[in-house]
Design a protein around this motif. Structure first.
Motif, PDB file in Angstrom:
ATOM      1  N   SER A  48       0.847  -1.207   0.000  1.00 20.57           N
ATOM      2  CA  SER A  48       0.000   0.000   0.000  1.00 20.57           C
ATOM      3  C   SER A  48       0.880   1.253   0.000  1.00 20.57           C
ATOM      4  O   SER A  48       0.797   2.072   0.926  1.00 20.57           O
ATOM      5  N   PRO A  49       1.727   1.377  -1.034  1.00 23.39           N
ATOM      6  CA  PRO A  49       2.653   2.522  -1.064  1.00 23.39           C
ATOM      7  C   PRO A  49       1.944   3.871  -1.212  1.00 23.39           C
ATOM      8  O   PRO A  49       2.495   4.899  -0.833  1.00 23.39           O
ATOM      9  N   ASP A  50       0.729   3.850  -1.769  1.00 25.79           N
ATOM     10  CA  ASP A  50       0.010   5.110  -1.984  1.00 25.79           C
ATOM     11  C   ASP A  50      -0.816   5.531  -0.771  1.00 25.79           C
ATOM     12  O   ASP A  50      -1.291   6.657  -0.708  1.00 25.79           O
ATOM     13  N   LYS A  51      -0.989   4.633   0.162  1.00 25.70           N
ATOM     14  CA  LYS A  51      -1.812   4.930   1.341  1.00 25.70           C
ATOM     15  C   LYS A  51      -0.929   5.539   2.439  1.00 25.70           C
ATOM     16  O   LYS A  51       0.193   5.090   2.678  1.00 25.70           O
ATOM     17  N   ASP A  52      -1.453   6.569   3.109  1.00 22.78           N
ATOM     18  CA  ASP A  52      -0.710   7.231   4.175  1.00 22.78           C
ATOM     19  C   ASP A  52      -0.915   6.474   5.489  1.00 22.78           C
ATOM     20  O   ASP A  52      -1.948   6.595   6.141  1.00 22.78           O
ATOM     21  N   ASN A  53       0.092   5.658   5.852  1.00 25.44           N
ATOM     22  CA  ASN A  53       0.013   4.859   7.079  1.00 25.44           C
ATOM     23  C   ASN A  53       0.954   5.383   8.160  1.00 25.44           C
ATOM     24  O   ASN A  53       1.216   4.684   9.144  1.00 25.44           O
ATOM     25  N   ALA A  58       3.338   5.312  13.565  1.00 30.40           N
ATOM     26  CA  ALA A  58       3.861   6.087  14.691  1.00 30.40           C
ATOM     27  C   ALA A  58       3.182   5.685  15.991  1.00 30.40           C
ATOM     28  O   ALA A  58       3.838   5.525  17.030  1.00 30.40           O
ATOM     29  N   ALA A  59       1.863   5.511  15.939  1.00 30.44           N
ATOM     30  CA  ALA A  59       1.120   5.092  17.133  1.00 30.44           C
ATOM     31  C   ALA A  59       1.541   3.694  17.572  1.00 30.44           C
ATOM     32  O   ALA A  59       1.654   3.405  18.773  1.00 30.44           O
ATOM     33  N   GLU A  60       1.802   2.820  16.579  1.00 34.58           N
ATOM     34  CA  GLU A  60       2.238   1.461  16.895  1.00 34.58           C
ATOM     35  C   GLU A  60       3.597   1.466  17.594  1.00 34.58           C
ATOM     36  O   GLU A  60       3.812   0.735  18.573  1.00 34.58           O
ATOM     37  N   LEU A  61       4.520   2.320  17.123  1.00 38.96           N
ATOM     38  CA  LEU A  61       5.836   2.413  17.749  1.00 38.96           C
ATOM     39  C   LEU A  61       5.704   2.905  19.188  1.00 38.96           C
ATOM     40  O   LEU A  61       6.356   2.372  20.095  1.00 38.96           O
ATOM     41  N   ARG A  62       4.885   3.932  19.403  1.00 40.65           N
ATOM     42  CA  ARG A  62       4.689   4.444  20.772  1.00 40.65           C
ATOM     43  C   ARG A  62       4.124   3.354  21.678  1.00 40.65           C
ATOM     44  O   ARG A  62       4.562   3.201  22.830  1.00 40.65           O
ATOM     45  N   GLU A  63       3.172   2.573  21.168  1.00 39.99           N
ATOM     46  CA  GLU A  63       2.584   1.508  21.980  1.00 39.99           C
ATOM     47  C   GLU A  63       3.610   0.432  22.309  1.00 39.99           C
ATOM     48  O   GLU A  63       3.605  -0.131  23.417  1.00 39.99           O
ATOM     49  N   VAL A  75      14.095   5.964  26.030  1.00 37.51           N
ATOM     50  CA  VAL A  75      14.628   6.135  24.676  1.00 37.51           C
ATOM     51  C   VAL A  75      13.667   6.984  23.849  1.00 37.51           C
ATOM     52  O   VAL A  75      14.067   7.922  23.142  1.00 37.51           O
ATOM     53  N   GLY A  76      12.371   6.664  23.943  1.00 37.18           N
ATOM     54  CA  GLY A  76      11.366   7.435  23.213  1.00 37.18           C
ATOM     55  C   GLY A  76      11.312   8.881  23.647  1.00 37.18           C
ATOM     56  O   GLY A  76      11.140   9.787  22.825  1.00 37.18           O
ATOM     57  N   GLN A  77      11.477   9.124  24.950  1.00 35.07           N
ATOM     58  CA  GLN A  77      11.487  10.495  25.455  1.00 35.07           C
ATOM     59  C   GLN A  77      12.640  11.292  24.851  1.00 35.07           C
ATOM     60  O   GLN A  77      12.488  12.459  24.487  1.00 35.07           O
ATOM     61  N   ALA A  78      13.810  10.660  24.780  1.00 35.52           N
ATOM     62  CA  ALA A  78      14.973  11.349  24.210  1.00 35.52           C
ATOM     63  C   ALA A  78      14.731  11.686  22.740  1.00 35.52           C
ATOM     64  O   ALA A  78      15.026  12.796  22.286  1.00 35.52           O
ATOM     65  N   LEU A  79      14.153  10.759  21.984  1.00 39.66           N
ATOM     66  CA  LEU A  79      13.878  11.003  20.574  1.00 39.66           C
ATOM     67  C   LEU A  79      12.805  12.062  20.380  1.00 39.66           C
ATOM     68  O   LEU A  79      12.814  12.794  19.386  1.00 39.66           O
ATOM     69  N   SER A  80      11.899  12.185  21.345  1.00 43.60           N
ATOM     70  CA  SER A  80      10.792  13.135  21.205  1.00 43.60           C
ATOM     71  C   SER A  80      11.252  14.583  21.278  1.00 43.60           C
ATOM     72  O   SER A  80      10.483  15.492  20.951  1.00 43.60           O
ATOM     73  N   PRO A  88       7.613  14.553  11.721  1.00 36.17           N
ATOM     74  CA  PRO A  88       6.561  15.156  12.555  1.00 36.17           C
ATOM     75  C   PRO A  88       5.484  14.178  12.994  1.00 36.17           C
ATOM     76  O   PRO A  88       4.982  14.264  14.117  1.00 36.17           O
ATOM     77  N   ASP A  89       5.093  13.226  12.130  1.00 31.01           N
ATOM     78  CA  ASP A  89       4.042  12.282  12.508  1.00 31.01           C
ATOM     79  C   ASP A  89       4.508  11.373  13.650  1.00 31.01           C
ATOM     80  O   ASP A  89       3.756  11.097  14.589  1.00 31.01           O
ATOM     81  N   PHE A  90       5.757  10.911  13.600  1.00 30.26           N
ATOM     82  CA  PHE A  90       6.298  10.091  14.689  1.00 30.26           C
ATOM     83  C   PHE A  90       6.568  10.944  15.921  1.00 30.26           C
ATOM     84  O   PHE A  90       6.365  10.507  17.049  1.00 30.26           O
ATOM     85  N   LEU A  91       7.012  12.176  15.703  1.00 29.32           N
ATOM     86  CA  LEU A  91       7.318  13.072  16.814  1.00 29.32           C
ATOM     87  C   LEU A  91       6.088  13.312  17.675  1.00 29.32           C
ATOM     88  O   LEU A  91       6.150  13.289  18.910  1.00 29.32           O
ATOM     89  N   GLY A  92       4.943  13.536  17.028  1.00 26.04           N
ATOM     90  CA  GLY A  92       3.711  13.786  17.773  1.00 26.04           C
ATOM     91  C   GLY A  92       3.336  12.644  18.689  1.00 26.04           C
ATOM     92  O   GLY A  92       2.805  12.855  19.793  1.00 26.04           O
ATOM     93  N   GLU A  93       3.621  11.415  18.274  1.00 23.27           N
ATOM     94  CA  GLU A  93       3.306  10.250  19.106  1.00 23.27           C
ATOM     95  C   GLU A  93       4.334  10.078  20.224  1.00 23.27           C
ATOM     96  O   GLU A  93       3.979   9.776  21.368  1.00 23.27           O
ATOM     97  N   LEU A  94       5.612  10.289  19.906  1.00 18.97           N
ATOM     98  CA  LEU A  94       6.655  10.103  20.920  1.00 18.97           C
ATOM     99  C   LEU A  94       6.557  11.142  22.034  1.00 18.97           C
ATOM    100  O   LEU A  94       6.919  10.861  23.181  1.00 18.97           O
ATOM    101  N   ILE A  95       6.072  12.353  21.702  1.00 20.97           N
ATOM    102  CA  ILE A  95       5.902  13.384  22.727  1.00 20.97           C
ATOM    103  C   ILE A  95       4.950  12.909  23.820  1.00 20.97           C
ATOM    104  O   ILE A  95       5.085  13.285  24.990  1.00 20.97           O
ATOM    105  N   LYS A  96       4.015  12.035  23.446  1.00 23.29           N
ATOM    106  CA  LYS A  96       3.050  11.518  24.430  1.00 23.29           C
ATOM    107  C   LYS A  96       3.725  10.666  25.504  1.00 23.29           C
ATOM    108  O   LYS A  96       3.152  10.443  26.571  1.00 23.29           O
ATOM    109  N   LEU A  97       4.946  10.197  25.215  1.00 25.01           N
ATOM    110  CA  LEU A  97       5.674   9.392  26.197  1.00 25.01           C
ATOM    111  C   LEU A  97       6.192  10.232  27.359  1.00 25.01           C
ATOM    112  O   LEU A  97       6.630   9.684  28.368  1.00 25.01           O
ATOM    113  N   GLN A  98       6.164  11.564  27.214  1.00 27.04           N
ATOM    114  CA  GLN A  98       6.696  12.418  28.271  1.00 27.04           C
ATOM    115  C   GLN A  98       5.781  12.455  29.487  1.00 27.04           C
ATOM    116  O   GLN A  98       6.253  12.469  30.615  1.00 27.04           O
TER     117      GLN A  98
END
Length: 558
Positions: A48-53, A58-63, A75-80, A88-98
């Protein structure tokens, strides 16, 4: 492992050598978790290269990081805090780890409070929130009111924390021993030293009594700083797994819109953060090693509040002064002296021939001055240094792992709040002011090292330092002039007196032009009467015997 109060890799290794099934199962869990994540990423790429996943991934990585627990959350906090490294899409999820982690059971938390304080919840607090207001990697926070009326935050540690941390640290250390030599790193020493440093600090972080003491020490260091807020600790309601501290009303540093809406300038907040970070490293030597946005708040009155003091470290006096001088060497583009500072700080061994390294340093750092944080950042420097570290015997001292982490985090905050913030515009005026005031013999020694090169006085450097220091609103030239006169007239300043007289006449000419340029810089602040008063005050600080001893030397110097 619950009884282990301090990090001890040998004791941890002995413990798990008799319980290999715990470690094996944990390793399988980690590999399985990240293995499935990588498979999902590849699957989306293929089918699904055309689909925006991106948001889903990002949510899966945070979970995954959340499920794996405190070590991976860290580790996630440091990356955030690295918007320059993370999309930015991954950043928004990792910030939730704070501070947006799932809380643990309330009954467990309240039972831990009762056990730690030796009293009931109702006896300790007049009110307490029925649910936690924030959950972090190592604990969660309740909002409460004491019977005396003070509003407080009650920090409660997660259950079974030590066994979880020791198992992960053991796996990290074992992996470093087995596979560290195959990693693309050139640390100059065993990777396990960095892991041990991390383990020591992690164990200190889960000791809330230690954190309370750190908070009070930090508050004492900043007691005269109106821009920094440190919460009060209520020891009567605190223990090794529960900490009660003053409630801070404010906004996380990533909430730029709310900060602006409150009438607070984000640039000024970043400036406070950078300046307070420099004070920690260069003045007090006691620094916050985990300043992620979940631990830092902008208060309603424009101050910066630190709320977590679990991960701290202390620098030696000589290290502080060497770091200060290295910043000045960088600004002055004196790469010979900067290379020597690298030796003094332990990045190069004393027997290293630094001559071939100097042009390489100039190539890597030459364009750093005047760039915004977005251009001059640790990722850029790290990338450029990676080749340098293989070509030359650079190493990263274990002590500096936390310093680098702290600086990287603060740099990430600067990028989040103001991408055009120029860190050198704050850092150098502060360092220049510190050197020019010369409150300690070590600082005065560093100042002399900066002002004299190859036996010659560097007029341009003094002019640059004064000009840039005056751009700092906290820099008051008159007390600095008084301190300078006092130093020049003292026994300690005998060498400087002699060198200044030589500097005025070196190269067979009288350097009146340089003196006039410097006077033009300071004349507005040093009116003749003010300068006379400063001289009188400087002389008063010296004993009659001291002045009498100086005068003949001054005459002889002429």
């Amino acid at each position: 492992m619950q009884q282990l109060k301090k990090y001890n890799p040998a004791a941890i290794a002995r413990y798990y050598s008799f319980r290999p099934w715990y470690v094996i199962w944990r390793a399988v869990t980690i590999i399985w978790s990240f293995g499935w994540f990588l498979i999902h990423l590849q699957w989306h790429h293929w089918f699904s290269p055309d689909k925006d996943n991106k948001q889903e991934c990002a949510a899966e990585l945070r979970e995954i990081l959340t499920r794996l627990g405190p070590t991976f959350i860290k580790v996630g906090q440091a990356l955030s805090t690295r918007p320059d490294l993370i999309r930015p899409d991954f950043l928004g999820e990792l910030i939730k780890l704070q501070d947006q982690l799932p809380p643990f059971d309330n009954d467990t938390a309240f039972e831990s409070i009762k056990k730690s304080l030796g009293t009931s919840i109702d006896q300790a607090y007049r009110e307490i929130s029925p649910h936690p207001v924030a959950a972090a990697s190592l604990g969660q926070v309740y909002r409460a009111v004491l019977h005396t009326g003070e509003e407080v935050a009650v920090k409660v540690q997660r259950p079974n924390l030590r066994p979880t941390l020791t198992r992960d640290l053991f796996l990290m250390r074992w992996s470093a021993c087995q596979f560290g030599r195959f990693l693309p790193l050139n640390l100059g020493h065993d990777l396990t030293l960095i892991i041990d440093e991390f383990g020591i600090k992690l164990f200190e972080e889960i000791d809330y009594v230690n954190e309370g003491r750190n908070a009070e020490k930090f508050a004492a260091n900043f007691r005269n700083d109106k821009d920094v807020k440190v919460p009060k600790i209520y020891w009567q309601y605190s223990g090794d797994r529960v900490l009660t501290l003053e409630w801070i009303q404010g906004y996380k540093l990533t909430d730029t819109a709310q900060i602006k809406a409150a009438g607070v300038d984000p640039y000024e907040i970043v400036k406070i953060g950078v300046t307070s970070g420099l004070k920690q490293l260069l003045e007090h030597g006691f620094f916050h090693a985990d300043p992620h946005p979940g631990n830092l708040f902008a208060t309603l009155d424009g101050r910066m509040a630190y709320i977590d003091f679990g991960m701290m470290d202390q620098l030696e006096e000589d290290t502080k002064e060497t770091i200060a001088s290295s910043v000045v060497q960088l600004i002055n583009q004196d790469y010979d002296a900067l290379a020597q500072d690298f030796v003094n700080l332990g990045f190069l061994t004393p027997d290293t021939d630094i001559k071939p390294i100097i042009p390489a340093l100039e190539k890597v750092l030459g364009n750093a001055i005047g760039q915004s944080v977005g251009d001059f950042n640790f990722k850029t420097i790290t990338d450029d240094f990676s080749a340098l570290m293989y070509e030359y015997p650079f190493r990263v001292p274990a002590k500096f792992a936390l310093i680098i982490r702290s600086l990287i985090t603060q740099e990430g905050l600067a990028l989040s709040l103001d991408p055009d913030f120029k860190i050198v515009e704050v850092a150098y005026p502060y360092v220049a002011r510190r050197l020019l005031t010369g409150e300690s013999p070590q600082l005065r020694k560093r100042l002399l090292e900066v002002l004299f090169k190859d036996g010659k006085f560097q007029w341009q450097r003094l002019e640059n330092m004064i000009a840039i220091a005056r751009s700092d609103q906290q820099f008051d030239l008159l007390p600095t002039a008084q301190l300078g006169l006092q130093y020049i007239l003292s026994d300690e300043g005998r060498y400087l007196r002699h060198q200044l007289l030589l500097a005025l006449t070196e190269d067979d000419r009288l350097h009146t032009e340089e003196v006039q340029r410097i006077w033009a810089l300071i004349s507005d602040d040093l009116k003749p009467q003010h300068l006379f008063d400063a001289a009188i005050n400087a002389l008063r600080e010296l004993s009659t015997v001291g002045v009498a001893a100086i005068l003949p030397n001054t005459t002889n110097s002429n």
